[in-house]
Design a protein around this motif. Structure first.
Motif, PDB file in Angstrom:
ATOM      1  N   GLN A 317       0.809  -1.215   0.000  1.00 38.15           N
ATOM      2  CA  GLN A 317       0.000   0.000   0.000  1.00 38.15           C
ATOM      3  C   GLN A 317       0.844   1.268   0.000  1.00 38.15           C
ATOM      4  N   ASP A 318       2.150   1.110   0.021  1.00 35.01           N
ATOM      5  CA  ASP A 318       3.044   2.270   0.005  1.00 35.01           C
ATOM      6  C   ASP A 318       3.191   2.775  -1.423  1.00 35.01           C
ATOM      7  N   GLN A 319       2.779   4.030  -1.643  1.00 34.13           N
ATOM      8  CA  GLN A 319       2.788   4.594  -2.987  1.00 34.13           C
ATOM      9  C   GLN A 319       4.112   5.263  -3.352  1.00 34.13           C
ATOM     10  N   SER A 320       5.028   5.331  -2.406  1.00 34.63           N
ATOM     11  CA  SER A 320       6.314   5.965  -2.699  1.00 34.63           C
ATOM     12  C   SER A 320       7.104   5.120  -3.676  1.00 34.63           C
ATOM     13  N   ASN A 321       7.925   5.778  -4.454  1.00 35.00           N
ATOM     14  CA  ASN A 321       8.730   5.100  -5.480  1.00 35.00           C
ATOM     15  C   ASN A 321      10.177   4.927  -5.039  1.00 35.00           C
ATOM     16  N   THR A 322      10.357   4.681  -3.746  1.00 34.84           N
ATOM     17  CA  THR A 322      11.712   4.515  -3.229  1.00 34.84           C
ATOM     18  C   THR A 322      12.326   3.236  -3.784  1.00 34.84           C
ATOM     19  N   LEU A 323      13.497   3.373  -4.365  1.00 33.24           N
ATOM     20  CA  LEU A 323      14.188   2.235  -4.941  1.00 33.24           C
ATOM     21  C   LEU A 323      15.104   1.604  -3.900  1.00 33.24           C
ATOM     22  N   PRO A 324      15.244   0.269  -3.895  1.00 33.65           N
ATOM     23  CA  PRO A 324      16.135  -0.381  -2.931  1.00 33.65           C
ATOM     24  C   PRO A 324      17.584  -0.002  -3.179  1.00 33.65           C
TER      25      PRO A 324
END
Length: 594
Positions: A317-324
């Motif tokens: 449900q996390d809409q952030s586009n944080t890349l690993p």
């Protein structure tokens, strides 16, 4: 077994079972398999009957283990299951209950036989039982030349993992999913019967490095989804043949699952609604998650993809586009649903262990938990565990306390618990409190745990963790209930008394040591305020530290200090030396090395 209904007492003389375990090889295409797998077996409904089942089949299993080395019938049985398992996905979509029923029966027999093999054979002999085929030459390892690298045991494990991933959980496949999990658990339980690390067992290497390991992420996701959904066991599995037409179609599933697979949770008596709706699939899925995550953890050269997947999955449900920051095999799942399920199931120690692993190792889940505004949903069950410590096992208490300790390290958590007001706490019996903050209740329960530990358990690690949790939160104490403040003062007084008693014991011990041993002439005099010195100790010790313990010696106007350095105890006598009429006091320190 066979087409007719069987009972436990009839198993030892059951003709299809006797043929399966006999000396005659059975071809995988023989119609015998359809006859064998069409049985309606009234399996045990409690733990006592489960033991009766093992006793009734003991002779058959022993005969099977001996004769299978020549007949290869176990391999043929597994091949029959593998063929049906491959076609099961389409079968489940078409709701072909008879096909699912026979597949379940095959797996049920495999699991019962595997349980005997695991308990009575070494792993080498166990793998031979899987791989041997009739009329084929075998080498010293018991495998045919074509099976040196891909054994039947690994094929079975891979098939079970794929079944759990690909076949949807519906009414007619619920029991099959539970049986697949139980078969995997039986195979991995080999470590209980042979004293060596899990990494040395081939079955563990099949799981960690074999073909099934490529499904690690989706497999862990499927197991977590089973746990989150808490799907109840279908009601028709509890109904007799007179009550349900579906029972007559899937008789083996209905009769074979409940007791043997639930380890005695079932009973012949009429069950309540809560007992009927036990979510056994969710429980077995959670247990298998913990088995996979807590074995083969630190071995060099062996990678555990399941443990890595559990510690790295993220919020769907996390809409952030944080890349690993690094390439990690992972998956996404709904954190809100997982959080709600964990909070509702914390009464079980396996759920508490899962929460501990996630808080300790999964940074995404830990951040999500600490950001919740409904912290009471998680904290109250943990406090209830600690409150009922006498009724819990020590592992459960430790896990609950360490979770609180980890959470208390966060400043936002320590503040937010004092902003949530509770009206009533029915399980708190010490005193009726109509209104108290969650932080206040947390303090009360931790203090109660400390006092219980001081009088009963006397566990220094539990004591340290409790005090550490209070110390972490102490800077943010506010809006405390008068009773909470009273308990804090009471704990302080109790700790002071205990501290005083310990000091007195140290003083008496130091005095006795001084009176018993002769004075050592090789001492040094130190100026007032000096806290360390370098001396010529006979054993070559250097740089001793003086640790005042505020103890009064047996001589008037003297004090005794004690210190420990490099295993030696040093007593220091301080005597006042007043010169002239000056008010200035000078001190000389005699250090005796004992």
């Amino acid at each position: 077994m066979g087409a007719v209904c069987s009972s436990i007492s009839e198993l030892s003389n059951n003709e299809p079972l006797r043929r399966l375990s006999g000396t005659e090889p059975i071809d995988p295409m023989d119609p015998f398999w359809n006859q064998l797998l069409s049985f309606s077996f009234l399996t045990p409904m409690n733990s006592a009957d489960s033991r009766l089942l093992e006793e009734a089949t003991l002779v058959i299993c022993k005969s099977f283990a001996i004769n299978n080395c020549k007949t290869g019938n176990f391999n043929s049985l597994i091949r029959t299951f593998l063929v049906r398992s491959t076609e099961l996905k389409a079968s489940a979509q078409l709701e072909d209950n008879i096909f699912t029923w026979q597949t379940y029966n095959a797996l049920f027999i495999i699991r019962c036989v595997c349980k005997y093999f695991v308990e009575h054979l070494s792993e080498e002999l166990l793998l031979q039982q899987f791989d041997v085929k009739a009329h084929q030459p075998t080498d010293k390892t018991g495998s045919t030349p074509s099976e040196q690298h891909t054994g039947t045991s690994e094929e079975l494990i891979t098939s079970l993992v794929e079944l759990l991933v690909d076949v949807p959980v519906v009414s007619c496949t619920y029991a099959l999913h539970v049986e697949a999990l139980n078969t995997l658990i039986v195979l991995l339980s080999i470590q209980m019967f042979q004293p060596q690390p899990a990494v040395r067992f081939s079955v563990y290497r099949f799981m960690m490095e074999g073909k099934c390991s490529i499904h690690a992420c989706v497999f862990m996701k499927a197991l977590l989804r089973n746990f989150i959904e808490q799907q109840k066991c279908p009601a028709e599995l509890f109904k007799s043949s007179e009550e349900s037409g579906l029972y007559r179609v899937t008789a083996a599933v209905a009769s074979g699952l409940w007791s043997v697979l639930t380890l005695g949770f079932g009973g012949k008596q009429k069950k309540s609604e809560d007992e009927i709706n036990d979510a056994i699939l969710a429980n077995q899925s959670l247990l298998f998650i913990l088995i996979l995550a807590n074995h083969c953890t630190n071995e060099k050269g062996l990678h555990n993809p399941y443990r890595e997947a559990l510690f790295s999955f993220t919020n769907s449900q996390d809409q952030s586009n944080t890349l690993p920051t690094q390439a990690v095999a992972t998956f996404k799942i709904d954190f809100s649903k997982l959080y709600t399920t964990i909070c509702s199931m914390l009464k079980d120690d396996q759920t508490t262990l899962l929460l501990y692993l996630l808080v300790h190792r999964n940074s995404h889940m830990k951040a999500f938990i600490l950001s919740r505004t409904n912290t009471d949903q998680l904290v109250l069950p943990i406090l209830k565990i600690l409150y009922h410590a006498p009724d819990r096992n020590s592992h459960h208490i430790y896990m609950a306390l360490i979770i609180l300790l980890v959470l208390s390290e966060d400043e936002f958590f320590s503040k937010s618990v004092h902003e949530i007001t509770l009206q009533t706490i029915p399980w708190f019996k010490e005193r009726v409190i109509s209104e108290i903050t969650l932080g206040g209740l947390l303090i009360l329960v931790v203090i109660r745990t400390i006092q219980y530990n001081m009088t009963r358990m006397r566990d220094k690690y539990l004591h340290t963790n409790c005090l550490a949790a209070l110390a972490n939160m102490s800077a943010h104490f506010r809006n405390l209930h008068p009773y909470v403040a009273q308990r804090i003062v009471s704990l302080f007084a109790q700790l002071c008394k205990k501290h005083t008693r310990l000091i007195e014991q140290i003083r008496l011990s130091a005095v006795q040591d001084v009176t018993k041993k002769p004075r050592n002439t090789g001492f040094r005099r130190l100026n007032p305020g000096v806290s360390s010195f370098r001396g010529g100790h006979p054993n070559g010790a250097r740089n001793y530290q003086l640790m005042p313990v505020l103890v009064t010696s047996s001589q008037p106007q003297s004090s005794v200090y004690a210190s420990v350095s490099e295993g030696a105890v040093h007593t220091i006598q301080v005597s006042p030396n007043i010169s002239g009429h000056s008010t200035e006091h000078r001190h000389s320190v005699d250090v005796f090395l004992l």
